[in-house]
Design a protein around this motif. Structure first.
Motif, PDB file in Angstrom:
ATOM      1  N   GLN A 201      50.933  45.371  44.045  1.00  5.03           N
ATOM      2  CA  GLN A 201      51.482  46.621  44.603  1.00  5.03           C
ATOM      3  C   GLN A 201      50.305  47.947  44.559  1.00  5.03           C
ATOM      4  O   GLN A 201      50.848  48.797  43.931  1.00  5.03           O
ATOM      5  N   GLU A 203      47.484  48.125  46.685  1.00  2.00           N
ATOM      6  CA  GLU A 203      46.724  47.872  47.821  1.00  2.00           C
ATOM      7  C   GLU A 203      45.619  48.803  48.160  1.00  2.00           C
ATOM      8  O   GLU A 203      44.343  48.606  48.376  1.00  2.00           O
ATOM      9  N   LYS A 238      51.747  38.001  46.585  1.00  2.41           N
ATOM     10  CA  LYS A 238      50.318  38.452  46.300  1.00  2.41           C
ATOM     11  C   LYS A 238      49.312  37.926  47.000  1.00  2.41           C
ATOM     12  O   LYS A 238      48.552  38.922  47.447  1.00  2.41           O
TER      13      LYS A 238
END
Length: 258
Positions: A201, A203, A238
């Motif tokens: 989370q 990026e 992920k």
């Protein structure tokens, strides 16, 4: 004096001068590239793979798995100080609790290995940091070198919104931490992208540091292998996210080259 002797002496003097000049050039060049990944190989070696996995498991607090991988890192040839530096570097991206748990686990690994008669290579210590210059400016310069973009005089975005974090970022992360020469910039970026991929989370930060990884010398092939190496430690979701960001960056760089 014999003319032939004069000529021979002249040749020797010129040769000596040339060797001196070449030596100076080599030293200067090695200094400029000291923080870059110097290998021309396509793949990651066992030490680099260990750095990736150690960083990922530390960020996630996977202590039993981390303990095994810390042993693997030592067996792969990483020094004690290199692994300590990896664990210290992780705190900037996943916090003190996970970093300290990693260090405590590493202390246990070293003691257990000593009990088995294994004396691991300590490796070099970090050189003393420059104490006679402006730390903020040093950090700003290093960040500019990493990104390839001169840093603005005044912070913008989150740095302008919360000036304290801009100061912490420049003075502590990029001066105090990145200046430490136990690891190269390239190795530090390997730690960084491993931690960011593992926590997920984040990026935009991963994109930024994958770009920096390319600038510090990691090849597209090596970064693709990075995703393959870290995948078993971070799970499918992920891994997909990290792979998506990497593909976007590599596609963008190809477009820029056209």
């Amino acid at each position: 004096m014999d003319l032939s002797k004069i000529k021979l002496r002249t040749i020797r003097l010129k040769s000596s001068a040339l060797i001196t000049v070449l030596a100076v050039i080599l030293v200067a060049t090695s200094g400029m590239n000291a923080q870059k990944v110097t290998s021309s190989k396509e793949g990651l070696d066992s030490k680099e793979k260990s750095i990736i996995i150690i960083s990922s498991l530390t960020a996630q607090g996977e202590i039993p798995k981390l303990k095994k991988q810390l042993e693997g890192g030592l067996d792969a040839g990483l020094s004690v100080n290199e692994i300590k530096e990896v664990l210290v570097h992780t705190y900037a991206y996943c916090g003190f609790p996970r970093s300290i748990r990693g260090l405590q686990t590493f202390m246990q690994v070293i003691e257990e290995r000593k009990a088995r008669g294994i004396n691991d290579n300590m490796g070099k210590e970090a050189s003393p940091a420059a104490a006679d210059s402006n730390k903020y400016e040093r950090g700003k310069k290093i960040l500019g070198e990493l990104t390839g973009t001169p840093q603005p005089e005044q912070p913008s975005g989150y740095g302008a919104f919360a000036p304290a974090i801009d100061t912490f970022l420049k003075e502590h992360l990029f001066a105090d931490i990145f200046e430490r020469d136990v690891l190269t910039y390239g190795q530090r970026e390997l730690v960084t992208i491993s931690v960011i991929s593992a926590i997920g989370q984040a990026e935009p930060m991963l994109k930024s540091h994958l770009n920096i990884s390319l600038r510090t010398g990691w090849s597209p092939a090596q970064l693709k292998e990075f995703v393959t190496v870290i995948a078993p430690t971070i799970g499918k979701q992920k891994t997909t996210a990290a792979n998506t960001v990497l593909n976007e960056i590599l596609s963008s760089n190809k477009s820029d080259e056209r």
